[in-house]
Design a protein around this motif. Structure first.
Motif, PDB file in Angstrom:
ATOM      1  N   UNK A 118       0.849  -1.202   0.000  1.00  0.00           N
ATOM      2  CA  UNK A 118       0.000   0.000   0.000  1.00  0.00           C
ATOM      3  C   UNK A 118       0.882   1.248   0.000  1.00  0.00           C
ATOM      4  N   UNK A 119       0.670   2.138  -0.964  1.00  0.00           N
ATOM      5  CA  UNK A 119       1.539   3.284  -1.179  1.00  0.00           C
ATOM      6  C   UNK A 119       1.264   4.519  -0.340  1.00  0.00           C
ATOM      7  N   UNK A 120       0.245   4.508   0.489  1.00  0.00           N
ATOM      8  CA  UNK A 120      -0.062   5.621   1.395  1.00  0.00           C
ATOM      9  C   UNK A 120      -0.238   6.957   0.673  1.00  0.00           C
ATOM     10  N   UNK A 121      -0.980   6.914  -0.428  1.00  0.00           N
ATOM     11  CA  UNK A 121      -1.392   8.124  -1.131  1.00  0.00           C
ATOM     12  C   UNK A 121      -2.834   7.912  -1.565  1.00  0.00           C
ATOM     13  N   UNK A 122      -3.460   8.941  -2.103  1.00  0.00           N
ATOM     14  CA  UNK A 122      -4.892   8.843  -2.424  1.00  0.00           C
ATOM     15  C   UNK A 122      -5.181   7.806  -3.502  1.00  0.00           C
ATOM     16  N   UNK A 123      -4.314   7.683  -4.491  1.00  0.00           N
ATOM     17  CA  UNK A 123      -4.524   6.663  -5.532  1.00  0.00           C
ATOM     18  C   UNK A 123      -4.431   5.259  -4.949  1.00  0.00           C
ATOM     19  N   UNK A 124      -3.439   5.046  -4.098  1.00  0.00           N
ATOM     20  CA  UNK A 124      -3.283   3.738  -3.467  1.00  0.00           C
ATOM     21  C   UNK A 124      -4.451   3.445  -2.525  1.00  0.00           C
ATOM     22  N   UNK A 125      -4.922   4.472  -1.822  1.00  0.00           N
ATOM     23  CA  UNK A 125      -6.099   4.311  -0.965  1.00  0.00           C
ATOM     24  C   UNK A 125      -7.275   3.816  -1.789  1.00  0.00           C
ATOM     25  N   UNK A 126      -7.520   4.457  -2.905  1.00  0.00           N
ATOM     26  CA  UNK A 126      -8.626   4.056  -3.788  1.00  0.00           C
ATOM     27  C   UNK A 126      -8.457   2.610  -4.231  1.00  0.00           C
TER      28      UNK A 126
ATOM     29  N   UNK B 101     -12.443  10.431  -1.471  1.00  0.00           N
ATOM     30  CA  UNK B 101     -12.069   9.084  -1.918  1.00  0.00           C
ATOM     31  C   UNK B 101     -12.926   8.047  -1.204  1.00  0.00           C
ATOM     32  N   UNK B 102     -13.112   8.211   0.104  1.00  0.00           N
ATOM     33  CA  UNK B 102     -13.938   7.272   0.863  1.00  0.00           C
ATOM     34  C   UNK B 102     -15.384   7.288   0.362  1.00  0.00           C
ATOM     35  N   UNK B 103     -15.893   8.478   0.057  1.00  0.00           N
ATOM     36  CA  UNK B 103     -17.269   8.599  -0.458  1.00  0.00           C
ATOM     37  C   UNK B 103     -17.397   7.943  -1.826  1.00  0.00           C
ATOM     38  N   UNK B 104     -16.405   8.142  -2.676  1.00  0.00           N
ATOM     39  CA  UNK B 104     -16.444   7.510  -4.005  1.00  0.00           C
ATOM     40  C   UNK B 104     -16.495   5.997  -3.882  1.00  0.00           C
ATOM     41  N   UNK B 105     -15.701   5.441  -2.958  1.00  0.00           N
ATOM     42  CA  UNK B 105     -15.726   3.989  -2.768  1.00  0.00           C
ATOM     43  C   UNK B 105     -17.063   3.550  -2.178  1.00  0.00           C
ATOM     44  N   UNK B 106     -17.585   4.318  -1.236  1.00  0.00           N
ATOM     45  CA  UNK B 106     -18.873   3.971  -0.633  1.00  0.00           C
ATOM     46  C   UNK B 106     -19.988   3.964  -1.667  1.00  0.00           C
ATOM     47  N   UNK B 107     -19.893   4.834  -2.654  1.00  0.00           N
ATOM     48  CA  UNK B 107     -20.925   4.902  -3.693  1.00  0.00           C
ATOM     49  C   UNK B 107     -21.026   3.599  -4.478  1.00  0.00           C
ATOM     50  N   UNK B 108     -19.987   2.792  -4.455  1.00  0.00           N
ATOM     51  CA  UNK B 108     -20.016   1.501  -5.140  1.00  0.00           C
ATOM     52  C   UNK B 108     -20.712   0.426  -4.304  1.00  0.00           C
ATOM     53  N   UNK B 109     -21.013   0.736  -3.041  1.00  0.00           N
ATOM     54  CA  UNK B 109     -21.705  -0.201  -2.159  1.00  0.00           C
ATOM     55  C   UNK B 109     -20.742  -1.062  -1.355  1.00  0.00           C
ATOM     56  N   UNK B 110     -21.263  -1.605  -0.261  1.00  0.00           N
ATOM     57  CA  UNK B 110     -20.477  -2.505   0.565  1.00  0.00           C
ATOM     58  C   UNK B 110     -19.392  -1.831   1.384  1.00  0.00           C
ATOM     59  N   UNK B 111     -19.465  -0.525   1.519  1.00  0.00           N
ATOM     60  CA  UNK B 111     -18.489   0.219   2.307  1.00  0.00           C
ATOM     61  C   UNK B 111     -19.168   1.480   2.818  1.00  0.00           C
ATOM     62  N   UNK B 112     -18.970   1.766   4.095  1.00  0.00           N
ATOM     63  CA  UNK B 112     -19.532   2.977   4.683  1.00  0.00           C
ATOM     64  C   UNK B 112     -18.558   3.515   5.716  1.00  0.00           C
ATOM     65  N   UNK B 113     -18.632   4.822   5.942  1.00  0.00           N
ATOM     66  CA  UNK B 113     -17.773   5.486   6.908  1.00  0.00           C
ATOM     67  C   UNK B 113     -18.662   6.200   7.922  1.00  0.00           C
ATOM     68  N   UNK B 114     -18.373   5.966   9.189  1.00  0.00           N
ATOM     69  CA  UNK B 114     -19.073   6.645  10.269  1.00  0.00           C
ATOM     70  C   UNK B 114     -18.065   7.544  10.972  1.00  0.00           C
ATOM     71  N   UNK B 115     -18.280   8.847  10.883  1.00  0.00           N
ATOM     72  CA  UNK B 115     -17.425   9.830  11.534  1.00  0.00           C
ATOM     73  C   UNK B 115     -18.039  10.155  12.883  1.00  0.00           C
TER      74      UNK B 115
END
Length: 139
Positions: free
Chosen positions: A70-78, A112-126
């Motif tokens: 994992x590269x610890x940047x936004x692209x790698x996060x995605x 980035x987290x929201x974009x991934x969540x939009x695909x389903x099966x992932x959610x973030x609770x702040x």
């Protein structure tokens, strides 16, 4: 932005879309993990003070159990978010300190987290105090 209905139960049942939400529950992480597991989801819990986007990226990799490369940047996060092993809720306690100190960086991370969540099966609770970034509540 879609308005949530039905709180956490609605999210787990698919009545509320996956997304990034403010969450004001006092449910402890172990109880949340049990609730999620019962519904076929897993919990990743980020509960530490972070001072920079770099620290946040590293911490996200740790709690989401990303591979060593994992590269610890936004692209790698995605890329790593797309390879999660199953439905996952990221509970981010104390997110607000970093959001107050580095709001533009946090907005990019949350994007980035929201974009991934939009695909389903992932959610973030702040959870916890933080700036008003226009994020809907899940209560």
């Amino acid at each position: 932005m879609t308005r949530p209905t039905g709180g956490l139960a609605g999210l787990l049942a698919g009545r509320t879309p996956s997304g990034v939400y403010r969450w004001h529950s006092h449910l402890d992480a172990d109880a949340l993990a049990h609730t999620l597991e019962t519904a076929g989801w897993r919990l990743a819990h980020l509960d530490r003070t972070l001072d920079s986007r770099e620290e946040a990226l590293a911490a996200l990799g740790e709690v989401l159990d990303f591979p060593d490369h994992y590269g610890r940047n936004l692209d790698a996060l995605w890329d790593c978010l797309r390879d999660l092993p199953g439905p996952t809720v990221l509970l981010w306690d104390g997110w607000g300190a970093l959001a107050h100190a580095a709001e533009p960086d946090v907005r990019r991370l949350l994007g980035v987290l929201e974009d991934r969540a939009a695909e389903g099966g992932f959610a973030v609770l702040l959870r916890g105090d933080g700036p008003d970034l226009g994020i809907a509540g899940l209560d």
